[in-house]
Design a protein around this motif. Structure first.
Motif, PDB file in Angstrom:
ATOM      1  N   MET A  57       0.822  -1.204   0.000  1.00 15.99           N
ATOM      2  CA  MET A  57       0.000   0.000   0.000  1.00 15.99           C
ATOM      3  C   MET A  57       0.859   1.257   0.000  1.00 15.99           C
ATOM      4  O   MET A  57       0.608   2.211  -0.744  1.00 15.99           O
ATOM      5  CB  MET A  57      -0.917  -0.008   1.230  1.00 15.99           C
ATOM      6  N   TYR A  58       1.895   1.268   0.820  1.00 15.51           N
ATOM      7  CA  TYR A  58       2.747   2.456   0.937  1.00 15.51           C
ATOM      8  C   TYR A  58       3.819   2.493  -0.146  1.00 15.51           C
ATOM      9  O   TYR A  58       4.343   3.562  -0.451  1.00 15.51           O
ATOM     10  CB  TYR A  58       3.361   2.504   2.338  1.00 15.51           C
ATOM     11  N   MET A 116      -3.548   1.178  -6.611  1.00 16.51           N
ATOM     12  CA  MET A 116      -3.797   1.318  -5.172  1.00 16.51           C
ATOM     13  C   MET A 116      -5.180   0.776  -4.814  1.00 16.51           C
ATOM     14  O   MET A 116      -5.376   0.177  -3.748  1.00 16.51           O
ATOM     15  CB  MET A 116      -3.666   2.781  -4.764  1.00 16.51           C
ATOM     16  N   ASP A 119      -4.883  -2.921  -4.791  1.00 16.16           N
ATOM     17  CA  ASP A 119      -4.176  -3.325  -3.574  1.00 16.16           C
ATOM     18  C   ASP A 119      -5.131  -3.359  -2.390  1.00 16.16           C
ATOM     19  O   ASP A 119      -5.112  -4.302  -1.584  1.00 16.16           O
ATOM     20  CB  ASP A 119      -3.034  -2.351  -3.306  1.00 16.16           C
ATOM     21  N   ARG A 120      -5.997  -2.340  -2.246  1.00 12.83           N
ATOM     22  CA  ARG A 120      -6.965  -2.319  -1.141  1.00 12.83           C
ATOM     23  C   ARG A 120      -7.987  -3.448  -1.288  1.00 12.83           C
ATOM     24  O   ARG A 120      -8.397  -4.052  -0.292  1.00 12.83           O
ATOM     25  CB  ARG A 120      -7.695  -0.973  -1.097  1.00 12.83           C
ATOM     26  N   THR A 238      -9.075   3.012   5.879  1.00 12.51           N
ATOM     27  CA  THR A 238      -7.961   2.761   4.966  1.00 12.51           C
ATOM     28  C   THR A 238      -8.296   3.128   3.525  1.00 12.51           C
ATOM     29  O   THR A 238      -7.401   3.311   2.699  1.00 12.51           O
ATOM     30  CB  THR A 238      -7.548   1.273   5.006  1.00 12.51           C
ATOM     31  N   CYS A 239      -9.590   3.237   3.217  1.00 14.01           N
ATOM     32  CA  CYS A 239     -10.021   3.536   1.849  1.00 14.01           C
ATOM     33  C   CYS A 239     -10.428   4.997   1.655  1.00 14.01           C
ATOM     34  O   CYS A 239     -10.442   5.481   0.517  1.00 14.01           O
ATOM     35  CB  CYS A 239     -11.204   2.646   1.465  1.00 14.01           C
ATOM     36  N   HIS A 242      -7.874   7.368  -0.053  1.00 13.99           N
ATOM     37  CA  HIS A 242      -7.662   7.011  -1.454  1.00 13.99           C
ATOM     38  C   HIS A 242      -8.838   7.446  -2.312  1.00 13.99           C
ATOM     39  O   HIS A 242      -8.663   7.974  -3.415  1.00 13.99           O
ATOM     40  CB  HIS A 242      -7.456   5.495  -1.580  1.00 13.99           C
TER      41      HIS A 242
END
Length: 307
Positions: A57-58, A116, A119-120, A238-239, A242
């Motif tokens: 993620m990073y 990204m 990835d999530r 976490t989303c 983004h």
């Protein structure tokens, strides 16, 4: 380039003819650029030196920050120089080079944002297989594909534009060499070039948006199935950052490029351009750091150990 014998340079009309407003804009854009460079490079360094941030993620986020710095550095320094200069000429080669680099980084940023989202999706919907699916090799291939897609778009569009004839007006109604105002100066048929611009830009935007929508629809279904309230909150958090970055970037780029010709007033189009070339790259590190608990924790640890 054949048309360099007809038009060797362009005159950037810039943002304004008011000297006082030019000084004000210079100060504002300089501050934006400094914040953009420090914020994004600081985020890259933080991700690099923090063990807890060594996850895919990073890795994608550090690439997004690199693209934001590159994106801004293509346009802002030249704009700052023009605001202080009476001569705002840009050579044909310099103009095409600036436009080509802009296409690469803009396309790559769309692709990185889509990566990204994928990835999530993998982290939330297939958590047990996350480290296998998103291996280092897989992540490297994804990022390489992001840049390769930008390179293909750049070669396609710039090759077509260099075949056009610019034999009339030389005044470019913009503060940098963007595609729509450049096509407006061509005195040859730009139909094929417009189709290529729409095709390349549309393919990049549509495919990345489809990846984002499918990923987040699956994420939403998975989150709604989580019984724990704290688990839902963590997944949503976490989303959120983004999705904010995606909404800002995709909205402005779709408005600018997914149209056959330049619409709206010059001032309105320039404001949109300022937003996605300057403001969004400045906001991205703030969005990801202020709304991401892991980044804030990593930053506190670095600050505590600093002399």
């Amino acid at each position: 380039m054949e048309n360099s014998s007809i038009v060797t340079d362009f005159i950037l009309l810039g943002m304004t003819d008011n000297p006082q407003l030019e000084v004000l804009l210079f100060g504002v854009f300089l501050i934006i650029y400094i914040i953009t460079v420090l914020g994004n490079l600081g985020l890259v360094v933080l991700i690099r030196v923090s063990p807890q941030l060594q996850i895919p993620m990073y890795f994608f986020l550090s690439n997004l920050s690199f693209l934001d710095v590159s994106f801004s550095s293509i346009t802002i320094p030249k704009t700052l120089a023009n605001l202080l200069s009476k001569l705002q000429n840009v050579s044909f080669l310099e103009c095409v080079t600036q436009m080509g680099l802009f296409i690469i980084f803009a396309s790559a940023e769309c692709n990185v944002l889509a990566s990204m989202a994928y990835d999530r999706y993998t982290a939330i919907c297939h958590a047990l297989l996350y480290h296998i699916t998103m291996s280092i090799v897989h992540c490297l291939f994804l990022v390489a594909g992001c840049y390769l897609g930008g390179l293909v778009n750049m070669v396609t569009v710039t090759t077509s534009i260099t075949q056009l004839s610019f034999c009339q007006a030389r005044v470019l109604s913009h503060f940098f060499c963007d595609i729509p105002p450049l096509l407006a100066l061509a005195c040859s048929d730009v139909w094929v070039t417009q189709i290529l611009v729409l095709g390349c830009g549309g393919f990049t935007l549509v495919t990345s948006i489809v990846v984002v929508l499918v990923s987040y629809m699956s994420i939403l279904i998975t989150i709604l199935g989580i019984s724990s309230a704290s688990g839902k909150q963590k997944a949503f958090s976490t989303c959120a950052s983004h999705l904010t970055a995606i909404g800002l970037y995709y909205g402005t780029t779709m408005y600018t490029y997914l149209q056959p010709s330049q619409h709206g007033s010059r001032a309105g189009n320039q404001m949109i351009s300022v937003f996605y070339t300057m403001v969004i790259p400045m906001l991205n590190p703030l969005i990801y750091s202020l709304r991401n608990q892991e980044v804030k924790v990593a930053l506190r640890k670095i600050l505590r150990h600093s002399p």
